[in-house]
Design a protein around this motif. Structure first.
Motif, PDB file in Angstrom:
ATOM      1  N   UNK A  84      32.965  33.934  34.871  1.00 44.52           N
ATOM      2  CA  UNK A  84      32.394  35.265  34.680  1.00 44.52           C
ATOM      3  C   UNK A  84      33.222  36.380  35.323  1.00 44.52           C
ATOM      4  N   UNK A  85      34.184  36.038  36.074  1.00 38.55           N
ATOM      5  CA  UNK A  85      34.938  37.094  36.750  1.00 38.55           C
ATOM      6  C   UNK A  85      36.393  37.136  36.252  1.00 38.55           C
ATOM      7  N   UNK A  86      37.048  38.203  36.554  1.00 35.60           N
ATOM      8  CA  UNK A  86      38.468  38.345  36.252  1.00 35.60           C
ATOM      9  C   UNK A  86      39.261  38.099  37.537  1.00 35.60           C
ATOM     10  N   UNK A  87      40.072  37.059  37.550  1.00 35.74           N
ATOM     11  CA  UNK A  87      40.857  36.758  38.738  1.00 35.74           C
ATOM     12  C   UNK A  87      41.645  37.975  39.222  1.00 35.74           C
ATOM     13  N   UNK A  88      42.110  38.729  38.273  1.00 35.81           N
ATOM     14  CA  UNK A  88      42.950  39.869  38.663  1.00 35.81           C
ATOM     15  C   UNK A  88      42.160  40.951  39.391  1.00 35.81           C
ATOM     16  N   UNK A  89      40.817  40.885  39.344  1.00 34.71           N
ATOM     17  CA  UNK A  89      40.035  41.811  40.166  1.00 34.71           C
ATOM     18  C   UNK A  89      40.048  41.400  41.635  1.00 34.71           C
ATOM     19  N   UNK A  90      40.422  40.175  41.873  1.00 30.86           N
ATOM     20  CA  UNK A  90      40.244  39.642  43.235  1.00 30.86           C
ATOM     21  C   UNK A  90      41.555  39.298  43.942  1.00 30.86           C
TER      22      UNK A  90
END
Lengths: 333, 333, 333, 333, 333, 333
Positions: free
Chosen positions: A94-100
């Motif tokens: 559900x998340x974008x790795x590039x946000x983290x």
């Protein structure tokens, strides 16, 4: 849309995804249990507090989980913290790795396609089949597209291994044309495979660090093992060719002192060492300069590993227009 | 046409040019004066004797002169020597240097034209004018086209400096396109000028050796002096640009231990160091392999400076045709 | 019975086995073809000549063959040579390797039995089975019993690898008892396997030298590959255990500069490094002292690799009887 | 019974012994003199204050004295301090050193007895008498039993020198049996005396630090001087034997760079260097691991002197029972 | 008067003293015993033969004896040898050492007197008495006046140790005046004693070589022992002063890698190290230049220990008279 | 008269000169603009505030200006700050540099006169004229008298370069008398010019730091350029002499690793290296000891660049009067 930590201001209502780096409980003066969280994304870290329904809310997630939370930012002892109203774990999907995590500025899928094209230049059937086995290995490809190239020195971001590999492999045909007598197939295969052990050396799902295997065995030998495992599937792969290919991997650091158990003994190994080293250094310096040159100065901070300072000339202002600075983009036009 | 020393056999009548490396006189048992010579050309050395009219013949030339002689080869104590009937000094203009010293396999004039074309890619007016001053300096150009690049390690033949310079300079645009943010003009000028001090460091008219200045000052500083002398002729040459250009020369060996008084501190200096080092190593290894791999072996002799052995793979026979070996010629098609 | 080269005297009739190191033909002054041989055994080298029926006799063998010959020793230009009357190739099986190469003074079969006993002390089932796979691998065992441990530094004789391995492995239980907290099983397995790649690194059938794989890959990685190939046959071999075992092999040289791609990071790896290094040094020094101390001197010649001299004290004469010198034999009583 | 500093809580009444590390006076706002003390024991440090009868109480002791005090713990600016009601100096004899400094876990007297037994294995009369002179030197023995072996690297606790010496000496007979040709007497004497200069190099009565002699002369030479002083008492001690014994001490660090003025030149010196180095490293690593592995991790912190990390395998859990871990105790059964 | 070996010509009748370096017997074709000698003096070596009364004549002397012989020089196989008619051993007292070994060009007695004068500048009673003890020690003084300072690097001739010591000691007052805060007494004593262990390190009665003690213990520690032995005779010699003096000896090589077990930690030790090192280097280079610059060249041969070449400028000819070259003699006017 | 920052106390009225290191504006709670300054002189730093007429007062000066201000010292959050009533920029000419930066304790003008006298000892006309050109170059002389010799290691104060140069040059005649064969003129000129590039390497008008040229080119090459520029004005300056002089500058650091592109190859270069190195070390250690030895200790803090501790002996108290300590002043009497 992601709300980044470094954008949050006092009194903001926040509704976004975060990574939980720490989770500890405490007791208020009135005797109630509360939870302290350390939340992060790629822009930074901040504190979070769960004051109400604390135990219930906190039961749904653990440290190192990604969470979706709602809350309000408030100042406490001069620092912002999030008072959390609701919070629940979300799956990685559900998340974008590039946000983290820091991530390559290039598109991994596009880079990978370019690398496949370069692979197709390999005419030797044995080497071509060997590369094919890697590209058909879906779990490997997934790791290979996401892994950083290093924890601290160069290409230290998701996709960095692929970016570095592609950069080196793209230089190979140019160099092989420049100097005669080099075996292009061997050099291409060696450049594409030279750092592949890094998919096992570094763990990078919650933070960049070395895996146990990474520290105890190292990416050079881990790469040799992955290559040998594929060669075992190709019964008529010539032993001499295997030896030469493995020599490229074993010697690409160039010196014993840099962790290579062998120094380059063939022309191809010498070339691969220089291209790998130059590409890593240039990327490493450029990454360093992005954050380590202070406003108004043209000198970087001290770079510990390289034991020196770097200088960023002001080509525009001081020297009457040295305009001939190449941008990578120009090339692709 | 030149008769080469390694082709002379017993009883041959010889009529050709040689270099006199030693000249000493002796007295025969019968009390006559004779002269012993050591003669050489690029194929080797042999002894010569003047028995008749010795003093008269010998008065016309000195050690280190080129001579035209006629004589007959005879065996003496199992070694060939030339009994000389006539001998006279000839001016340098009358001989072909390439008959006497190892020489680049490429045409110096052609290489120089290519370098001029590369020079024209430099758009910055200051750097462009600086290069122009060098190309207009005829005595410099003569030396620059003829000098070897090194006494022992790489490009150790007449024209080697030009060949090495051209090779590095030709790589520059490719690398400057590959990595963004590099100053092409500065890198081109730096690559063209980086070793120019070698025209003063090495003496190469009778044998390759270091000049006194070469040993006491070194080509890096000698190059700085030549560059500064030209810059002195360009009154508005920006001081910052001069500093950056000189930094390229001063740091191109990369490490203190390799004689650089500064380590590379700009991206251009880092790139120049890698290209210079790689080009020198590849040429050095290839020259070494030409003579230091014995018949039937794929291993070279021990290379003392590099402290290792090199391996020459048999791509044709052992590995079922790795055909993709690049020849330099292909590129120019 | 073997007649050794260093025992042959002028006019001796010789009837024995030799190794042919060189074989070249020549033409006598009378126009007949003859053959010059260089013959060797473990005691030295001498020249041989086939004057009669030369072509016929010489057609039966090649360089690097073992031969049975009959002939007579004669002085020629102050050196002994063998004039050969009959000569024919013999198969390897017909000769004793120890007649031709330096060989361990211990019985390889007996040493191997001792090593098997030590193997049985390994209680961990995975490691025990892994060792078992090696002992069942007959071609490996043959090589393992015969290989030297090094070309120049220590145990440089047939059987040297086994002798060195046994010596290190025998020290393991003593050290593991001395220091608490060491994993005996892992240390035993590591000590037994630490140098096994040397069966592939060195070729030693005609002379001691490095194989191509030995130079390009090296015994450390070759050993890792052999271990991994066996582990692949043991499906439930724990990955952590494999990592730790391989770490022992990879780090046993102790330092990058000595060719280890990893430095010892576990206590077992630290111990193995010391035992391996100490055993190699002691054997190396003792071998050196056997030939490099001249008559009447107590100082050795200069040892180049160690960059020093060694001293052999005269415990008997000078110091009033320090009798307490241990002989290895005493221990086994 | 000793009350340890790290056990004291707010409002505790304290009645125990402490070491005074600092003693300074101040003036209260009301104009009275008070004293600030820094108190320590092996568990830590804390502040103390003398408010009443300050000058009188403080006159009875100085910095670096051991004291007996009574007082009460109170919070001041969030930190605990002791408000002292009574305090007086106590003689060293009244305290237990092990309450104040880290101490070997083994019994010094028992270790010393074991070392005496090992000494008795020395058969050579000269060496035996020399050792005897040391054991009869009561002041030396006292220091030898109490000294640490190093300030930072290994055996950094009271009794550490004896523990290290004993550990090395106990390995000597095993190694001397393993390799033939070693002089057991010399090696035993050398191992027992090799570090004895450390009784003068380190001062360890108030804190572990180097003495002036320790820094300016060093334990190697200080040891030589102590040995020579004893040999001077043995008029017929052979000069050769003295030279060999001193060589063991001078070379036991193995390399110039590690402070040895000589490198090992005899087999005994080579062996002693390895045993000393291995014993120090293993102890050093084990001490480091005790405090420098964080909860839940199997990796140590970074070890600065060794420039690396260490790994503590989880033999029990992860690898299906590698049970064969030796405990020192087992040996003595 | 001495006849030097390098002056002897064919047919000369020789009557002089020589050193016997080798003495072996042989048997002539006619069955008679003869003796072969290797004879030497400081000018070179030559062969000698005793053909008649060989056994009788040869019984009067041994290898390493000085002899008086009479004989005649004859050519044998193109080399001169002495056919000896009479020969007999002579005592050392009968010969001049300087006829047989390289010797300082200065008068040892005169140099020693100058050193005594410098000693008298030491005002501190302890140090003054310590120096006095050495000067009263006649056997020591004899050795100290004769010993070379080194086997290969500098002052490699009889009297070299004294010459070097004097040169360093003479610089001390100048430097101690130049920099304030230096302890002149300590620095004088340290400079005078710094190398005194060399009287034991080098043996130089038949050839320059290291003694066993020299190699196993080294001159630094041997010097410490001689100093300590004298200090033992001075009961109230302050321990601190002894430590500081010994520190000067222990650290005078400056670096661990040059064999100093301590690096200089006081200003006096820093100064002594520089003066010692500079004096040794300058003498070493000057000695080297005397023999290692070939005719017509201004470059020396390659100096192996220093890993470089040296240059001898032609101040007279090339540079219009730089006359200001100092000769040592000028100073004393 | 200057009021020094470290003398200012609460409520003092201050009227003096300061250097403005930082200047930033803020807004008070009541909405008024105020200015925060960081003020410094050689005794330290303190904060300043302009509350009234802030914008007007602040418009008259910038960061890095020297100012004359009046104000009153007040405590704010436990730290002193200056509330400024009036402030205005003053020209450099109005202040004393030595009030603001650490400065040599010797008089620059007096030192410079002494150096001129030493210059006059140079007899060679070329070298003498060259030195003359430098002394006539007023801007150079100004910089030369003021520059520090180094940022961190030695003579790190205004006038330090001159002090170091003079110290080395004064030693030259003594050493040139001590060793024969040295060219005094060359050595004098070399010692006077050896570090002159430091006038360009270090910027020292607001703080000691490296200039861009200093870091990118370095004082050795900058010095060569200044020397060459002067030599260009002397048309008949012999080229050989120029080479030898430049060699002195290029090699004076002694080793590649210390930034010398050449090692000393002439006796003069060897001597200059030792004198320069010794003088820098002694000054560096003495400066370090002034601030880095804590009260009551005789050991310095750890010196990072030298990687060691230093010891300051107590010659007066502990060792019964070693009185013979030289003070520089004594010499000049």
């Amino acid at each position: 849309m992601k709300t980044y930590i470094n954008e949050i201001k006092e009194n903001d209502n926040v509704d976004s995804f975060f990574l939980v780096n720490e989770k500890t409980s405490g007791v208020t003066k009135t005797g109630n249990i509360y939870f302290k969280l350390k939340l992060s994304d790629r822009s930074g870290e901040m504190e979070g507090r769960i004051w109400t329904f604390a135990e219930k809310l906190a039961s749904s997630f653990e440290r190192d989980d990604f969470v979706h939370l709602k809350g309000k930012a408030a100042l406490f002892q001069e620092r912002l913290q999030l008072n959390i109203a609701s919070i629940e774990k979300v799956p990685e999907a559900a998340i974008l790795f590039s946000d983290f995590f820091p991530m390559t500025e290039n598109d991994p899928d596009h880079m990978f396609q370019t690398l496949l094209e370069i692979s197709r230049q390999v005419k030797n059937q044995h080497l071509s089949r060997l590369l094919g086995l890697f590209w058909e290995d879906e779990p490997f490809v997934q790791k290979f597209k996401m892994a950083p190239a290093s924890k601290r020195l160069h290409h230290t971001y998701l996709g960095g291994l692929l970016e570095h590999t592609l950069s080196v492999a793209r230089l190979v045909p140019e160099i092989a044309c420049h100097y005669d007598g080099l075996n292009l197939d061997l050099l291409l295969a060696g450049s594409i495979l030279h750092d592949l052990g890094k998919v096992d050396e570094l763990s990078y799902h919650r933070a960049f660090d070395y895996s146990d295997e990474g520290r105890l065995i190292g990416h050079i030998i881990l790469g040799i093992e992955r290559v040998q495992a594929k060669i075992d599937l190709l019964p008529d792969f010539p032993r001499d060719l295997s030896t030469l290919l493995k020599h490229l991997l074993l010697s690409h650091h160039g010196q014993y002192i840099w962790g290579s158990p062998k120094r380059p003994m063939t022309l191809e190994a010498v070339v691969l060492h220089y291209l790998d080293d130059m590409d890593a250094k240039i990327n490493g310096i450029k990454q360093f300069l992005k954050t380590q040159v202070s406003e108004g100065s043209r000198w970087s901070a001290y770079h510990r590993e390289f034991d020196q300072f770097f200088y960023v000339p002001d080509y525009q202002d001081n020297m009457q227009a040295i305009d001939n600075i190449k941008q990578n983009g120009q090339k692709e036009q």
